[in-house]
Enzyme design. Structure first.
Site, PDB file in Angstrom:
ATOM      1  N   HIS A 106       0.725  -1.201   0.157  1.00 52.50           N
ATOM      2  CA  HIS A 106      -0.129  -0.161  -0.032  1.00 52.50           C
ATOM      3  C   HIS A 106       0.975   1.236   0.172  1.00 52.50           C
ATOM      4  O   HIS A 106       0.831   2.122  -0.931  1.00 52.50           O
ATOM      5  CB  HIS A 106      -0.716   0.121   1.149  1.00 52.50           C
ATOM      6  CG  HIS A 106      -2.001  -1.152   1.484  1.00 52.50           C
ATOM      7  ND1 HIS A 106      -2.663  -1.522   2.531  1.00 52.50           N
ATOM      8  CD2 HIS A 106      -2.414  -2.158   0.350  1.00 52.50           C
ATOM      9  CE1 HIS A 106      -3.264  -2.436   2.178  1.00 52.50           C
ATOM     10  NE2 HIS A 106      -2.997  -2.877   1.063  1.00 52.50           N
ATOM     11  N   TYR A 110       1.179   4.418  -3.325  1.00 49.59           N
ATOM     12  CA  TYR A 110       1.182   6.093  -3.245  1.00 49.59           C
ATOM     13  C   TYR A 110       2.313   6.451  -4.219  1.00 49.59           C
ATOM     14  O   TYR A 110       1.931   7.421  -4.907  1.00 49.59           O
ATOM     15  CB  TYR A 110       1.177   6.611  -2.156  1.00 49.59           C
ATOM     16  CG  TYR A 110      -0.089   5.969  -1.004  1.00 49.59           C
ATOM     17  CD1 TYR A 110      -1.412   6.483  -1.538  1.00 49.59           C
ATOM     18  CD2 TYR A 110      -0.075   5.151  -0.113  1.00 49.59           C
ATOM     19  CE1 TYR A 110      -2.476   6.075  -0.846  1.00 49.59           C
ATOM     20  CE2 TYR A 110      -1.186   4.725   0.530  1.00 49.59           C
ATOM     21  CZ  TYR A 110      -2.368   5.241   0.117  1.00 49.59           C
ATOM     22  OH  TYR A 110      -3.442   4.695   0.779  1.00 49.59           O
ATOM     23  N   GLU A 197      -7.923  -3.068   4.181  1.00 50.20           N
ATOM     24  CA  GLU A 197      -7.832  -2.626   5.629  1.00 50.20           C
ATOM     25  C   GLU A 197      -9.026  -2.948   6.385  1.00 50.20           C
ATOM     26  O   GLU A 197      -9.139  -3.187   7.366  1.00 50.20           O
ATOM     27  CB  GLU A 197      -7.924  -0.848   5.421  1.00 50.20           C
ATOM     28  CG  GLU A 197      -6.810  -0.112   4.752  1.00 50.20           C
ATOM     29  CD  GLU A 197      -5.466  -0.765   5.232  1.00 50.20           C
ATOM     30  OE1 GLU A 197      -5.563  -1.634   6.166  1.00 50.20           O
ATOM     31  OE2 GLU A 197      -4.268  -0.037   4.669  1.00 50.20           O
ATOM     32  N   HIS A 200      -8.221  -6.332   7.592  1.00 47.73           N
ATOM     33  CA  HIS A 200      -6.991  -6.353   8.466  1.00 47.73           C
ATOM     34  C   HIS A 200      -7.761  -5.831   9.927  1.00 47.73           C
ATOM     35  O   HIS A 200      -7.578  -6.270  10.959  1.00 47.73           O
ATOM     36  CB  HIS A 200      -5.894  -5.258   8.406  1.00 47.73           C
ATOM     37  CG  HIS A 200      -5.235  -5.494   7.081  1.00 47.73           C
ATOM     38  ND1 HIS A 200      -4.236  -4.817   6.368  1.00 47.73           N
ATOM     39  CD2 HIS A 200      -5.012  -6.671   6.393  1.00 47.73           C
ATOM     40  CE1 HIS A 200      -3.613  -5.329   5.697  1.00 47.73           C
ATOM     41  NE2 HIS A 200      -4.237  -6.416   5.333  1.00 47.73           N
TER      42      HIS A 200
END
Lengths: 324, 137
Positions: A106, A110, A197, A200
């Site tokens: 992740h 970006y 996410e 998670h």
């Protein structure tokens, strides 16, 4: 640095044919099936759209993404790793290594967005902003202090709040652009992160609740109070951070609703009831729709109007071969 | 209106069902267990599972329960439990049951239910009871 390195003291060969907690295998399977890399997303298709943003909007977007990069970096190199020594099963340890790696994916994604859309100078400036913004740094400090603390259950709380709450002041923006048909490929990538996410946050919250079962009532009360106090501390900081970022484009109030909405979900992942009432969680339908095309359809119970009442689409039925 | 639901050991859907004022019945956790045969009209609450869009969305226990014809015939509607983070797969299991059984998706909620969700569902189930009352006698 005299801090003692904390590692698992004893390791046996992991046997995936003896599962103590089915959720470990279930989550491992889901995470590995969800695996992706930023290179698979055609980010360069967003270049024309990027050029339609104003300078202020571009700066905002870059800053939002450096903030998210910081959180993912923390979670990848400290957060998920710090949970390993407290794992209850060897499979739980393995799941955390997967989570840690995906957080690094992740964080790297970006940079893929930046290098596609922006210049080295602008990228460097955005990263400089992220090291200088007090509220962003404060957010990182609060979380890191709990990761370095000696309470395994508190670490899980901090980690779940990061996964399920702290990212969302940032995630709002790509959903906003997507709702206006801008940076749609970037939004596709962010949706992959959002999906990860969720798993998670669910998993770490689930392990927190299993941990609560092993402690007495007084300790449970202490942890509940701690959770709500930490959420408030982070929330207040998050509101300031939101104003820092979004006041210029006039979106702060709507972002705050998104914060409340996700704070409720973070609490639920930890097994607590949601706290923010409906009146302050009414996120703009376009944002929810960008997040999930189904999500804005649940307001119209039994009235006969609204697409949720329409009987489902036929192409959805390939799930399993459940012959009647 | 009777509410039948499946909830995994994480208990999310169970906790939502516990907030309802209508009678509720939980499906067994294990697929090897015998599924109940329901003898009155009911609404089903199902979470959504699975990694991908085209497999495993509907919990196996729900499939086994609906494979009993008598249960299918008394199913009046389905309510989805999920998480919007899963994008277009949000509450997909409810969509699939809806299409497969020809009943409407009545409502969707997230995790344990946001404030107001249980009240909305209770109210909707009251209305559904009233609407179907003349036919029941």
């Amino acid at each position: 640095m005299t801090e003692k390195l904390s590692l698992v003291s004893h390791v046996d060969a992991i046997n995936w044919n003896r599962i103590q907690d089915d959720v470990d295998l279930e989550v491992w399977d889901r995470l590995t099936a969800n695996f992706w890399l930023p290179e698979k997303v055609p980010l360069s298709n967003d270049v024309p759209s990027w050029s339609t943003l104003t300078e202020e909007e571009k700066t905002l977007t870059m800053r939002v993404f450096t903030g998210l990069t910081l959180l993912d970096t923390i979670q990848g190199t400290v957060g998920a790793v710090s949970l390993i020594p407290d794992a209850l099963t060897p499979h739980e340890e393995a799941v955390y290594t997967n989570i840690a790696f995906m957080e690094s994916v992740h964080a790297k994604s970006y940079s893929s967005i930046f290098s596609t859309l922006s210049s080295t100078k602008e990228i460097d400036e955005a990263f400089r902003w992220s090291t200088e913004n007090q509220n962003l740094q404060r957010k990182a400090e609060i979380i890191l202090s709990y990761y370095h603390g000696d309470d395994p259950l508190k670490r899980k709380v901090a980690s779940t709040l990061l996964e399920s709450f702290l990212f969302y002041s940032g995630f709002y923006l790509p959903m906003y652009w997507s709702s206006r048909a801008k940076l749609t490929n970037t939004a596709d990538l962010i949706r992959l992160i959002i999906r990860d996410e969720a798993v998670h946050g669910y998993y770490i919250g689930y392990k927190y609740q299993r941990g609560l079962e092993q402690v007495d009532e007084a300790r449970r009360e202490e942890l509940k109070e701690y959770t709500f106090n930490l959420l408030f501390e982070l929330y207040e900081n998050e509101v300031q951070y939101t104003h820092d970022l979004y006041d210029g484009v006039g979106l702060s109030e709507d972002v705050k609703k998104f914060l409340h909405y996700n704070a409720n979900k973070a609490l639920m992942n930890l097994g607590y009831e949601p706290m923010f009432p409906r009146e302050v969680t009414d996120v703009h339908p376009a944002i929810l729709s960008a997040l999930s095309p189904n999500s804005d359809e649940n307001h119209d119970f039994f009235s006969g109007s609204g697409s949720s009442y329409v009987i489902g689409k036929a192409e959805n039925t390939e799930d399993e071969d459940w012959n009647f | 209106m009777l509410v039948v639901y499946y909830s995994s050991p994480s208990e999310y859907t169970h906790r939502f069902a516990a907030k309802l004022h209508h009678p509720v019945r939980r499906l067994p956790l294990l697929t090897k267990d015998e599924m109940p045969v329901v003898d009155e009209p009911f609404v089903l609450i199902t979470p959504t599972y699975g990694a991908g869009p085209h497999r495993g969305s509907v919990p196996k226990q729900v499939i086994k329960f609906l494979n009993i014809k008598a249960n299918r015939e008394r199913l009046r509607g389905v309510i989805g439990a999920g998480n919007t983070n899963f994008g277009e797969n949000y509450c997909r299991a409810a969509d699939i049951v809806s299409a497969k059984c020809g009943v409407p998706v009545l409502y969707r909620f997230e995790l344990l239910g946001m404030p107001g969700d249980a009240e909305n569902v209770d109210k909707g189930l009251d209305e559904l009871c009233q609407a179907s009352a003349p036919h029941a006698t």
